[in-house]
Enzyme design. Structure first.
Site, short mmCIF file in Angstrom:
data_model
loop_
_atom_site.label_atom_id
_atom_site.label_comp_id
_atom_site.label_asym_id
_atom_site.label_seq_id
_atom_site.Cartn_x
_atom_site.Cartn_y
_atom_site.Cartn_z
N ASP A 1 -0.86 14.99 3.16
CA ASP A 1 -0.55 13.86 3.46
C ASP A 1 -1.01 13.67 5.33
O ASP A 1 -1.54 15.07 5.55
CB ASP A 1 0.98 14.13 4.00
CG ASP A 1 1.76 13.80 4.39
OD1 ASP A 1 1.86 12.29 5.39
OD2 ASP A 1 2.63 14.46 5.12
N ASP B 1 4.62 17.73 4.25
CA ASP B 1 5.98 18.58 4.56
C ASP B 1 6.56 17.49 3.78
O ASP B 1 7.99 18.13 4.05
CB ASP B 1 5.37 18.32 5.41
CG ASP B 1 5.55 17.13 6.70
OD1 ASP B 1 5.38 16.48 5.65
OD2 ASP B 1 6.07 17.35 7.37
N ASP C 1 6.37 13.27 0.04
CA ASP C 1 5.01 13.72 -0.81
C ASP C 1 5.63 14.69 -2.10
O ASP C 1 4.56 14.57 -2.14
CB ASP C 1 4.90 15.03 0.36
CG ASP C 1 4.55 14.40 1.63
OD1 ASP C 1 3.98 13.62 1.23
OD2 ASP C 1 4.74 14.69 2.61
#
Lengths: 353, 1271
Positions: B466, B900, B904
């Site tokens: 990410d 995080d 995700d």
């Protein structure tokens, strides 16, 4: 809870006391230890040429002398082997060996003549050797009851003794089981000329067996009373601990070819002495095609005639010394700098992954 | 407190993510369906719902009336996530254990071994099995106990409940449906609640849903007007509403129900529902009624067990076990046939004596037989089936089972439990305690949440990352600027640092070494005294500076909040870039402190006269908003003196196109600066202005008003009108904002790439931002050939203008298809012509949707696998997961996802290994992850050190287990041939049962824990070593075959060398050794040898190795000394009584004990020596290179003393920086409103729209007035 606020106030004010101490209390920082950081002191052996050659050489240097010594020991042993199972069958019965051995009316006596090939120092060990006899067969091995053998009160314990547990009328057999039942029963009497060579049958079994596994107050009972006789009969007046032939027999052999100690002769034999063996060829190996052999042998500190260990040591030792040289040669012919960058895979194939 | 609450949120484990993970087709479809409805409903901020299928019954809740609710029997609010209870632990736990094939197998063997067909006593199999089960059950119990404690702490958290007319604190678990509760600021909602009233005016409260969806922006909930007055307990106690609502379900974004108060029925929308797991923000307290409790809350309904992942290595291990089963089966079949049928062959051969003689003797040698002729076996009469010569077939079958029990040791029973133990310690002691992975700032150590995947970390080939929060800190900081051809700002970015380090320059960036003039606050990290706080007036170009600052202070859509002083004020902006720019203006002396619907107030410290401070009100006439097509934003403002100026900021290319002629110098230098900023990974914007005459403006404004009020194509018309005035601009300069990377990210990525790992960035951001970060992380550089597939092309835009969704889809699909094909060809071509060239593939979410179509998937995969880096932008969480599973399933590579946020989660669960970034708010990703680390850069340690070691160790452990059990079992096998295939055991029962669990158990665990090929620092210094894991060098069939071969060889050595012993008398007494003497000797050799063999395969030998190896051998001798000295009263055979003492009375024993292990290990040693010399593994070469290095302790760092002063060192370092200009100018700007991209998809939240700015400003003022009025 609101971390940004908390940070803001603690930066501004100094009223928190000792923030460092507080931080130390609240910290989740792992404690350092060599264990958790995986930094335990360790020795890191690397098989460098030096090591390889030295190890081979060292093994060679140790093994060769050991091999020589054991081989020499084995060489001193004199062994006379006589196969008598076929020879003791009367000529007219060679086609029906089984009939011969099972017919109780035919005398099983047989005489063999042995010639001593080399001087034999006393004690001379008398062994009998059986071939193709599966003392290690599962059905056979477990067919005994140790409790019964070492405690007269447990004579009734005949579990696992199938099929030789009890007599037809249900009395327990002591010693029960197939092993005891099939006790070897050939006997040998040795003569040199007219001189009778006494066979000492004491102390042919391991002391631990004699003293702990076979009790002094257990006597054979109901043994070999059934319709089928497997082998030797036992004198029911002698306690089991003194029935050494039985004790020897019951320490079952590992392989289908095995020797058992029959006794010792405490007489020195000279080269070319002729020995007459009068034997009772009672034991039936004919039904399953087994062989019977009589063995006279001396022994050294290493035991009987066994070249095997000596050769093994010698060969391995020799091979190691050879390899020590071979590796030295290899390192010369195909040298490689220790820790050479060029041997790293990514340097060997720079284009590849 | 906060940490405990985080722990609490663990209950919500799977949450959204569980629903999103593409495990089953149905859940995917369901998810897609849900989000579609939500988007339809949430478009304009109003929530229209699709009709939900009604549950057969409706839940009726009487608020504030426990008696009335009692008959229904709602469940309490206590939650339990434990797997077992005291009663169910044993049955359920055992059931779980026996689901393992190996355990079940041993259970069966144990049962078999109680029957008479077994050659071994049951103890042989029962003891190891029970030990293994015991260890596993203890572990299960321990883990469940921890879960239980967690549940307890959550259930016992306190909340205020209305009792009579007072608030009384009660634990969460006591809460019941219908209770009225009071929730204070910053605490979590204990259950699903109906929002009644708030201390805020308008019955509004703000909630944070980070734990549900990872969104950190606050969402607004509004209570029904009818209930606004329930704030005080007296009023609340009077409230007797009746809620009729749907039954509990797992849909987070829908709610159907009515509130019946005073015979009035008011519909309840999701806007009044507060879900468990969210927390209250910016609101003193609220009052709410409990509607769903405990396991019936939506978040708990969503939680399902996180699918337990198994590592690839373990799957391969299954294959190895299968192979062992096959071997076992073969061995048994050979033995069984031998027992039953060999004899017949033998007989038939006898009949044709002449030609078969040779064959016969061979069979004779093998032995054979169940036959009456072996009178000593007593096979006449009634014989049990097992040995009955009359029924050979039964004999064969039963012997088969006999042999299976006998050879059961070939399956290493303790393997799984050993591996579990090793992995558990690796996680609990090594990964969780690694100081290199401890982040001091956030006080977060690494955390392994599962111990299943340690070795998987050593084989990762693809990383999906990410962007925001993972690679970047999501902090936009004003970092540099260029005004009138002069660069201001002396900071060094992470990227430059990375570049410098690569070039060998070390730059220290300690805060203490920064110059005194540097200012670091939110959104501003700037170090240049020349223009701070009005100092620019001494600069050569003060006018440009004034324009620059004014532009920053005026041209934006930011709202100031809080006290109107430079220190206290906070800026609320739709994008953090904007806030950073305004903060910069503030620091330069143009303090924007208030916005009214029509004006912007700026406190200017400066202008005509030195040192004077002046509040200036600029009237904002028009705001020409930012969007992704325009890539610029302008405001028209009127100065107090009536002057009209248009300020504009935007992407360099759009601004440069619209500049007035002339002044080429400044354009040229600015462009150079832009490139310089771009190469440093900074996000750039150009600033320009234009003076307008009144006539010009008025004629334009007419058109603008017209466009604004038009009903059709308003946006398009507005854009066209804007074009008319945004021209002939004068360039002021440009800004450079650092999208602050997490510390050490470029270096980490560099290392990981060198390790052969490919990194893909999957982000919800816009393409520019994503590319910019790719540059910043050196995933993409100037030499990289980029393949871009985007939906922002003219063709697609045209189609969109026509507005037919089917047509749009077709156009996009065609273009995606075409570009994929052509790019694939081009990539192959480029690969052939210039093999070393880096390729990058960039695609946006919309195109990705079509590219993931099964027809195009192959091309997509083909192209992405060729490219070194792949960037996917504007992708939804589901797409992230799809991409991860595309590579996982399609390419069968080992994948890792790191992220995080809640968006995700699906990706984290879809990849082989999921990593969450911990230490920040929002635990969703961490909860779904397998490992949690505080910083992206710790991936280096996690993968290259821990992962690699774990992989090496486990490979070694598994192959060694395989070897030691095979060796042991094969000696049995050889013996079988010489016992007439009767299945007689070679070893004593206890030898066999303790072989795995005592005599060879510990050393291998030591290897699993401590073996290191090279040190941690060398692992990182030579990242290429990692490729051994990617290629799975140490657990191939070839490696196993080598071990297998030596097992075969050694077993022959052990068996025949010791068996030879039984042929002759030993020692001077001439007595003969029996079977048990031989087997004890063989077993001694086996134990000694396998333990030594382990020592031989160690790369590093600690004292634990010595202890365990020596201990194991000593344990064997100790055992046999005691065991053979006692006689037990049980009914058993005293086979090994006194055996060891008998053996030790012969020289033969010692000579064999010395010979057999040496000969056995001779082969291995020869192999290892040759292999090392001729075909060394990479790690072996590195070992050799560093064999003389002293032992390293990572904690000992000698501080490097430099003879330069900090400033000197710093300026030197700057001068040493590689000054390479990039073709990339770094434009990136978060489009306003993007922040709530996902929120809007999910249909909740009120998206901030830039055009709202005026309205918001006015609303806020009203509110403030109300506040002040009340107080």
């Amino acid at each position: 809870m609101d971390s940004s606020n908390a940070a803001g106030t603690s930066n501004g004010g100094s009223g928190d006391g000792d923030p460092a101490a507080a931080a130390r209390r609240n910290t989740k920082m792992p404690k350092y230890s060599k264990f958790t950081q995986q930094e335990l002191p360790a020795c890191k052996p690397i098989l460098t040429p030096k090591w390889v050659v030295s190890v081979f050489f060292l093994v060679g240097v140790i093994f060769v002398p050991v091999g020589v010594v054991s081989l020499l020991a084995a060489r001193d042993v004199v062994e006379i082997i006589d196969r008598y199972d076929d020879a003791c069958v009367p000529v007219n019965m060679t086609d029906n060996k089984l009939g011969y051995i099972q017919n109780e009316t035919i005398s099983k006596e047989c005489t063999r003549t042995l010639t001593v090939t080399k001087d034999m120092k006393q004690p001379i060990f008398v062994y009998y050797q059986l071939d193709n006899f599966y003392q290690n067969h599962r059905r056979y091995v477990k067919s005994r009851n140790d409790a019964q053998l070492r405690d007269y009160k447990k004579a009734n314990q005949t579990t696992s003794c199938e099929p030789e547990r009890t007599t037809a009328d249900g009395k327990p057999i002591v010693p029960c089981g197939l092993i005891a039942w099939s006790l070897f029963n050939d006997t040998y009497i040795f003569n040199r000329g007219n001189e009778n060579l006494t066979v000492d049958k004491k102390d042919i079994s391991w002391k631990s067996d004699r003293e702990h596994k076979f009790a002094k107050n257990v006597y054979p009972s109901n043994f070999q009373n059934g319709g089928l006789i497997g082998g030797a009969k036992l004198d029911s007046s002698i306690p089991l601990s003194d029935q050494e032939d039985l004790i020897v027999w019951m320490r079952t052999a590992a392989l289908p070819t095995f020797r058992k100690l029959y006794g010792r002769i405490y007489v020195d034999l000279k080269e070319n002495d002729t020995i007459t063996v009068k034997l009772d060829n009672n034991y039936n190996t004919y039904s399953f095609g087994g062989k019977k052999k009589l063995v006279l042998s001396t022994a050294t500190w290493l035991g009987g005639k066994n070249d095997f260990l000596g050769f093994a040591y010698l060969i391995v030792g020799g091979l190691c010394i050879f390899l020590a040289f071979a590796f030295t040669l290899l390192y010369v012919i195909k040298p490689r700098k220790l820790g050479d960058h060029n041997y790293l895979s990514w340097n060997r194939h720079p284009a590849g992954r | 407190m906060s940490s405990r609450i985080k722990e609490m949120m663990r209950v919500a484990t799977a949450r959204l993510g569980g629903e999103q993970s593409p495990r089953g087709g149905t859940s995917q479809a369901g998810r897609a369906e849900a989000s579609r409805t939500a988007r339809l409903g949430g478009g304009g901020g109003s929530l229209r719902r699709q009709p939900q299928p009604q549950a057969p019954t409706v839940r009726t809740i009487y608020c504030n009336d426990r008696e009335a609710n009692a008959p229904v029997g709602y469940k309490g609010n206590s939650v339990s996530t434990t797997k077992y209870s005291v009663l169910t632990f044993l049955p359920k736990g055992l059931f779980e254990q026996f689901r393992r094939v190996a355990n079940l197998y041993f259970l069966m063997i144990s049962i078999l071994s109680t029957t008479p067909i077994s050659p071994v006593h049951p103890v042989t199999n029962v003891v190891p099995l029970s030990l293994v089960l015991l260890v596993s059950l203890i572990k299960e119990a321990f883990e469940d106990w921890k879960r239980f404690q967690n549940d307890m702490s959550i259930n016992n958290a306190h909340v205020d409940v209305l009792q009579g007319q007072k608030w009384e604190s009660a634990p969460w678990k006591r809460l019941q449906v219908g209770d009225i509760v009071r929730i204070k600021q910053d605490t979590y909602f204990p259950s699903d609640l109906l929002f009644l009233s708030s201390t805020n005016p308008d019955g509004v409260c703000y909630i944070e849903t980070a734990n549900l969806d990872g969104e950190t922006n606050l969402k607004i909930r509004k209570a029904l007007e009818k209930t606004w007055d329930c704030v005080i307990p007296e009023k609340a106690s009077e409230f007797k509403g009746e809620i009729q609502c749907e039954q509990p379900n797992n849909s987070l974004y829908t709610f159907t129900g009515n509130l019946i108060v005073d015979k009035q029925t008011i519909p309840i929308s999701p806007n009044q529902i507060l879900l468990r797991g969210c927390s209250l923000r910016n609101t003193e307290y609220i009052v709410a009624a409990v509607i769903f409790t405990g396991h019936e809350t939506k978040v708990m309904m969503n939680s399902m067990n996180v699918p337990s992942k198994r590592s690839t290595l373990e799957k391969k291990l299954d294959k190895l076990i299968l192979a062992l089963f096959a071997t076992l089966f073969t061995m048994c079949v050979i033995g069984a046939i031998g027992s039953g049928f060999m004899w017949e062959v033998h007989n038939r051969a006898l009949s044709r004596w002449s030609e078969m003689e040779v064959l016969c003797s061979a069979y004779r040698f093998c032995g054979v037989f169940i036959n009456e002729k072996y009178f000593y076996l007593g096979l006449r009469g009634r014989v049990e089936d097992q040995f009955n010569p009359k029924n050979r077939f039964v004999v064969t079958i039963l012997t088969m089972f006999t042999l299976i029990t006998l050879y059961s040791t070939i399956i290493p029973i303790s393997l799984y439990v050993s591996i579990e133990m090793i992995k558990f310690i690796q996680c609990a002691k090594f990964i969780n305690n690694d100081l290199n992975m401890y982040h001091a700032e956030s006080n977060t150590p690494a955390l392994a949440r599962t111990s299943n995947l340690n070795e998987e970390l050593g084989q990762v080939e693809y990383i999906f990352s990410d962007k925001t929060g993972t690679l970047t800190r999501n902090l936009m900081e004003f970092f540099k600027c260029s005004i009138g051809g002069e660069i201001y700002g002396t900071g060094i970015t992470e990227i430059e640092k990375g570049g410098a380090e690569r070039a060998g320059v070390k730059i220290d960036d300690d805060e203490g070494k920064r110059s005194a003039t540097a200012v670091h606050e939110k959104g501003f990290n700037f170090d240049d005294a020349r223009i701070m706080r009005g100092a620019w007036r001494n600069e050569p170009n003060p006018d440009a500076c004034v324009q620059f600052c004014r532009c920053l202070a005026i041209c934006h859509t930011v709202l100031p909040e809080g006290e109107e002083t430079p220190e206290k004020i906070t800026y609320q902006a739709a994008s953090p870039d904007e806030a950073a720019l305004v903060a910069a203006a503030k620091n330069f002396g143009f303090f924007f402190y208030r916005r009214t619907p029509t004006t912007v107030l700026v406190r200017e410290s400066h202008v005509e006269r030195m040192g004077s401070i002046q509040d200036v009100a600029y009237e904002i006439l028009n705001v020409l908003e930012f969007n992704s097509t325009r890539k610029r934003q302008s405001v028209v403002c009127r100065f107090p003196n009536g002057k009209l100026v248009l300020y504009c900021k935007g992407a360099d290319n759009v601004i440069f196109e619209r500049l007035a002629d002339g002044n080429h110098d400044i354009k040229k230098t600015s462009r150079e600066h832009l490139e310089q900023f771009g190469s440093a990974g900074l996000r750039t914007l150009c600033l320009a202005y234009r003076d307008l005459s009144r006539e010009q403006y008025e004629s334009w404004n007419e058109k603008f008003v017209q466009a604004k009020s038009s009903l059709r194509d308003r946006d398009k018309k507005l854009d066209e009108v804007a074009e008319l005035i945004e021209k002939d601009l004068i360039l002021i300069g440009c800004t450079a904002i650092e999208d602050k990377l997490q510390e050490g990210v470029p270096a980490c990525i560099e290392t990981l790439s060198a390790a052969g790992i490919k990194i893909w960035v999957l982000t919800g951001d816009k393409m520019e931002t994503a590319i910019n970060i790719a540059y910043a992380c050196s995933l993409v550089n100037n030499d990289t050939k980029q393949f871009i597939i985007t939906s922002e092309t003219d063709a697609i835009r045209d189609a969109e203008d026509r507005g037919d969704p089917v047509e749009i889809a077709r156009v996009i699909k065609d273009s995606v298809k075409q570009s994929l094909r052509s790019y694939l060809e081009e990539a192959h071509r480029s690969l052939r012509s210039t093999p070393g060239r880096k390729l990058a593939f960039i695609i946006d979410g919309r195109c990705l949707m079509y590219a993931l179509d099964p027809a195009l998937r192959v091309n997509l995969l083909g192209l992405s696998l060729i490219c070194q880096s792949v960037v996917c932008c504007r992708v939804s969480p589901l797409q992230k997961a799809q991409v991860a599973s595309l590579v996982r399933k399609g390419a069968r590579k080992i994948t890792l996802s790191i992220g995080d946020g809640a968006n995700d989660v699906s990706m984290i669960q879809a990849a082989h290994v999921g990593i969450g970034i911990s230490g920040q708010e929002g635990m969703q990703a961490v909860m779904a992850s397998d490992f949690a680390i505080a910083q992206f850069r710790y991936l280096t340690d996690l993968l290259l050190v821990h992962g690699r070691w774990s992989y090496l160790r486990l490979c070694k452990v598994i192959t060694y287990f395989f070897y030691k059990n095979l060796t042991f079992t094969l000696t049995q096998f050889w013996f079988t041939f010489q016992t007439g295939f009767s299945g007689q055991r070679f070893y004593d029962d206890w030898f066999q049962s303790l072989y795995n669990v005592i005599f060879t158990a510990l050393p291998v665990i030591m290897v699993g824990l401590f073996d290191k090929d090279v040190s941690a620092s060398l692992s990182k210094k030579y990242p290429q070593l990692y490729q051994e894991g990617i290629r799975n060098t140490f657990f191939r069939w070839k490696v196993i075959a080598v071990w297998g071969f030596f097992a075969f060889y050694q077993s022959i050595v052990f068996y025949y060398f010791t068996a030879a012993a039984s042929q002759h008398g030993h020692g001077s007494s001439g007595k003969i050794l029996g079977q048990w003497d031989v087997s004890t000797m063989a077993f001694t050799c086996v134990v000694v040898t396998v333990n030594l063999r382990l020592l031989m395969s160690c790369n590093s030998i600690t004292r634990w190795h010595y202890f365990s190896v020596a201990g194991s051998i000593a344990a064997w001798f100790l055992f046999i000394f005691i065991y053979s000295a006692i006689m037990t009263s049980f009914d058993r055979q005293e086979n090994v009584y006194f055996v060891i003492y008998v053996l030790m009375s012969t020289f033969f024993f010692y000579l064999t004990l010395m010979l057999a292990p040496v000969i056995a290990l001779f082969g291995d040693f020869l192999y290892l020596s040759l292999q090392r010399w001729l075909f060394p593994y990479d790690y072996q070469v590195i070992q050799e290179m560093h064999k003389d290095d002293p032992h390293e302790y990572s904690m000992i760092h000698l501080p490097e003393r430099s003879h330069l002063s900090p400033e000197e060192a710093r300026s030197y370092a700057i001068s040493m920086l590689p000054r390479e200009n990039s073709k990339h100018t770094g434009f990136a700007f978060d489009s306003p409103g993007y922040e709530s991209f996902f929120a809007s998809q999910q249909g909740v939240g009120v998206p901030h729209k830039p055009w709202d700015v005026a309205r918001r400003a006015s609303m806020k003022q009203q509110r403030q007035q109300q506040h002040t009025g009340r107080s």
